[in-house]
Structure formats: C-alpha cells, structure tokens
Design an enzyme around this catalytic site. Structure first.
Site, PDB file in Angstrom:
ATOM      1  N   ASP A   9       0.854  -1.178   0.000  1.00 56.69           N
ATOM      2  CA  ASP A   9       0.000   0.000   0.000  1.00 56.69           C
ATOM      3  C   ASP A   9       0.897   1.238   0.000  1.00 56.69           C
ATOM      4  OD1 ASP A   9      -2.976   0.752   1.949  1.00 56.69           O
ATOM      5  OD2 ASP A   9      -1.830   2.006   0.576  1.00 56.69           O
ATOM      6  N   ASP A 111      -3.019   2.288  -6.215  1.00 57.86           N
ATOM      7  CA  ASP A 111      -1.929   2.361  -5.223  1.00 57.86           C
ATOM      8  C   ASP A 111      -1.847   1.140  -4.297  1.00 57.86           C
ATOM      9  OD1 ASP A 111      -4.268   2.930  -3.862  1.00 57.86           O
ATOM     10  OD2 ASP A 111      -3.329   4.408  -2.550  1.00 57.86           O
ATOM     11  N   GLU A 112      -2.475   0.048  -4.664  1.00 54.60           N
ATOM     12  CA  GLU A 112      -2.427  -1.154  -3.822  1.00 54.60           C
ATOM     13  C   GLU A 112      -2.246  -2.401  -4.671  1.00 54.60           C
ATOM     14  OE1 GLU A 112      -5.548  -1.845  -0.970  1.00 54.60           O
ATOM     15  OE2 GLU A 112      -5.823   0.317  -0.707  1.00 54.60           O
TER      16      GLU A 112
END
Length: 400
Positions: A9, A111-112
DNA sequence: TCTGGGGTCCTAGGACCC
DNA sequence: TCTGGGGTCCTAGGACCC
C-alpha cells in the site's frame, strides 16, 4: 500448504507521487514536508480531500472531508490538484519493480497490490522479500510503502494498515487475537458507515466481539454480508490473488455540474458528452454494452437511476446516447440536478458478441464515424474533437 | 466555495412462465 | 370456491471499496 501473501500500500499515494513529480520538474518544495493536501476542484463543487501529508494529518485533516473543513483545521494548508496521469505513471513503475519478485500480482487499485509469493520464496522468507522491496521502492522510486504479510489477502491487507508510514507488519493466524481482535469494528475491511452503527446496537464493538458473535444471528440480520464479516473477523479468506487480466464488467462516467441544472435540454447536452466518453472508452477496451444506466443526484444528494436493455449490444456513441436520453427523459421530473452519471453495463467482448443479423447500414456508418473520430482523438487529444464540444459544455465537465 | 469519480457486488420486489 | 410454489429475468437502490 500455507500461502505466502503480501499486500503493498503506497503511503499517501496521490500526495507522495505528486510531490516527486513536482521535484522532478524543478519545484523546490517537497509538499510531503509541509501541511498539504491533494484535493478536487472547488470551483466545480468537487472540493474534497483526496490525500494528505503526514503533517496535514496531525492537524486532524481526514480524507473525504471538504477542503473547506480542512482549511478550518489548518488555515495555511497548501492545496494541490494532482493529475491521474501522474498517478498511473508511478503506479506502473511500482508494478514493474514488483514483477522482479512474482508475476502473481493483483493490482487492487492504482496504489495497492496483492502479491502471491507462495511459489517464489526459495530459501528466503517473506519478510526478507518485503524488506528488499521496501528498500528498493524507497531508493529507486523515491516514495514509501506499507507492507502487510500473512497467509491470506484479508489478513495481509489488515496488516498493511497498521502503523504508517514505511512499515512492514505481519498478521498471521496466531497473531489475530493480539493484533486484530483488539481493534474497533470500523477498522475491519468491508464494514462501513452503515453497518458499524448496527453492530454497535448489538453490542459488538471490537473485531474480537464480532469474531465471537453468533454467525447465525449475523446471517439473519445481514444476509451474505453477515457471513463475510464474521469470517473476516476470524481471519478467514480463501480468495485468490487475481493476477490475470480481467475485462471490466461496467464502464461509466459521471460529473458534478458546476451549477445545478433544472432543465431537460441542458441535461441532455451533458448526457451527450458523457455518452461520447463512455462509448469511446468501451471501444478502447473492445467491449460492447448490453445495458445502459443513467443516474441523477439532486441538489440535496438524493440519488436515483434508471437502466434499460439495448436492442443490440453496442459501443456506438449515437446508440448509447439515444438510449441514455430515453432513460433520462423517462425518469426526470424537474428536480434541480447536481450530478449526472452514465454507465454501460453487462459488457461483453466485441468478438464474443454474435455477429448481429440486424446490423443495419446506419450502424455500420456510425461505427465508421466513431472509428474516425477515435483516431483523431488519439492523435490530437480527446477534447480536440467531440460532438458535445460544439455545445460548449466541456468546460462543465472534466475528462482525462 | 460543503459533500469526487470509478468501480463491484448484493437484495428486494415485480413480471412472467410452468 | 378465495388465491401454490418454484424458477428466472429484470430493475432500482444501496453498501462498500480506493
């Protein structure tokens, strides 16, 4: 065999990435070092906090609140708008780096990522790999990540959400009681603002309370969701890391209008711009839609929608516009509208769609026209050539 | 100058059929 | 006479995620 799952993350992704991009483009100030936020466009009534620096966070600024509220908490907070293209670029860089470790990567969002490392460890441990990845991301890409390690996705994701930034955490089955059951239920993945108060009313306040609650009672009250929340609270999640490309199931666009609109004509014009964009994206994916959905939000935030089946699945701008217009006209009762959305649903790949016997001359003509316009858009930019652009409404709507 | 935009999944209720 | 029951498809609305 126990799986080896990693969740990565990016810390304050939008803000960190925009900070790096600015520095690279000659700006002096690193906005990660000052009270700053990435926010939407206030003049277009989209003024909410999308990301915050750690210093802004210390002022109590939270993601999702209005920029107006953020300024009250910290009057000299600096507000930036960011750019999705930049996020995509750094997201891709991260993904490329991670491919050095496994090709079983699920890009859960921009974003993960989830990584299934089960078959890729050899002599090293998952922790070794996590440390190496964190170091390389810091040094080679210039931002920080949190990494969660466990034997399934849910636990890995919960772990990466522990102390931030730039931290690696484990949450294995034998750690659930100590690290997860003590947390409030709002911290559990999939428990949102509607469910948490209901659980509180049942005197379920921590994840541990939920884990020990009666599953039958939960299913009774919440249906399928009740079973899932009980399983999550107990650290149970059998889902696989979805690393293979999956075609989208729906594609849609929506826009908050610069000002409320209260007449059908103007709404139809906005709808045309949306139809043009949705259809364009469909064609880029080589998908066609079976169902069209039009949604409205009134000025007091009441949402409603209508959907309808297309006679023939299509990605033609004109057909999608006509269907959406029909839906809009049947549902609109004269309210002041704040937001309008258009979604293409029940998508299928164009090649899988049966070659329609009903494909008329007009449709073939439309298809050709769309193709020509798409090529011009690719060449000169999306806004260079739009049907809706002629109406001068593009300035009300923001497209990438 | 108060509240984004892009998604996925689930559910309840009605229509329709046998 | 006083009202089945199962199955499927469709729609509107809502919950949740980042």
């Amino acid at each position: 065999m126990e799986r080896q799952i990693m969740h990565i993350d990016v810390n304050n992704a939008f803000l960190s990435w925009f900070a790096i991009w600015r520095l690279k483009n000659g700006e002096e100030i690193d906005i990660r070092e000052i009270p700053s936020i990435i926010g939407g466009d206030e003049s277009r009534r989209a003024g909410i906090v999308l990301a915050k620096s750690n210093i802004a966070k210390q002022f109590g600024i939270v993601t999702g609140e209005t920029i107006f509220q953020a300024r009250k908490k910290c009057p000299n907070v600096k507000v930036f708008q960011g750019d999705y293209k930049i996020y995509r670029e750094y997201s891709d860089k991260l993904y490329k780096l991670l491919l050095d470790y496994t090709d079983k990567i699920e890009r859960y969002s921009v974003d993960e990522c989830f990584l299934d490392m089960t078959e890729y460890l050899m002599k090293s441990t998952l922790m070794d790999k996590a440390k190496e990845i964190r170091k390389r991301v810091n040094e080679e890409l210039g931002f920080t990540v949190n990494i969660g390690l466990s034997s399934n996705k849910l636990l890995a994701k919960m772990a990466s959400d522990f102390e931030k930034p730039n931290k690696i955490h484990t949450l294995y089955t034998n750690e659930i009681e100590e690290k997860m059951w003590t947390l409030p239920i709002r911290d559990l993945f999939m428990l949102g603002r509607k469910t948490v108060p209901k659980l509180y009313n049942m005197n379920i306040k921590t994840i541990g309370d939920l884990a020990k609650a009666d599953i039958e009672q939960l299913i009774n009250k919440f249906g399928k969701h009740g079973k899932i929340m009980w399983e999550y609270a107990n650290g149970i999640d059998l889902s696989d890391v979805a690393y293979k490309y999956e075609e989208p199931k729906s594609i849609g666009n929506s826009t908050t209008l610069a000002k409320d609109i209260q007449d059908l004509e103007s709404l139809n014009e906005v709808l045309l711009a949306l139809a043009e964009h949705v259809a364009y994206r469909l064609r880029k994916y080589n998908m066609i839609a079976n169902v069209i959905n039009v949604g409205l939000r009134t000025k007091d935030f009441k949402d409603f929608s209508h959907q309808g089946k297309l006679y023939i699945p299509t990605a033609n701008t004109k057909d999608i516009y006509l269907k959406s217009k029909e839906l809009l006209n049947s549902m609109y009762k004269g309210e002041a509208i704040r937001l309008i959305s258009l979604r293409a649903d029940k998508l299928i790949n164009k090649n899988e769609g049966q070659i329609s016997l009903f494909n008329t001359k007009d449709e073939k003509k439309q298809e050709k026209l769309d193709k020509t316009l798409d090529e011009l858009k690719e060449k000169y930019g999306y806004l260079s050539i739009t049907r809706a652009g002629k109406l001068g409404i593009e300035k009300n709507i923001k497209f990438k």
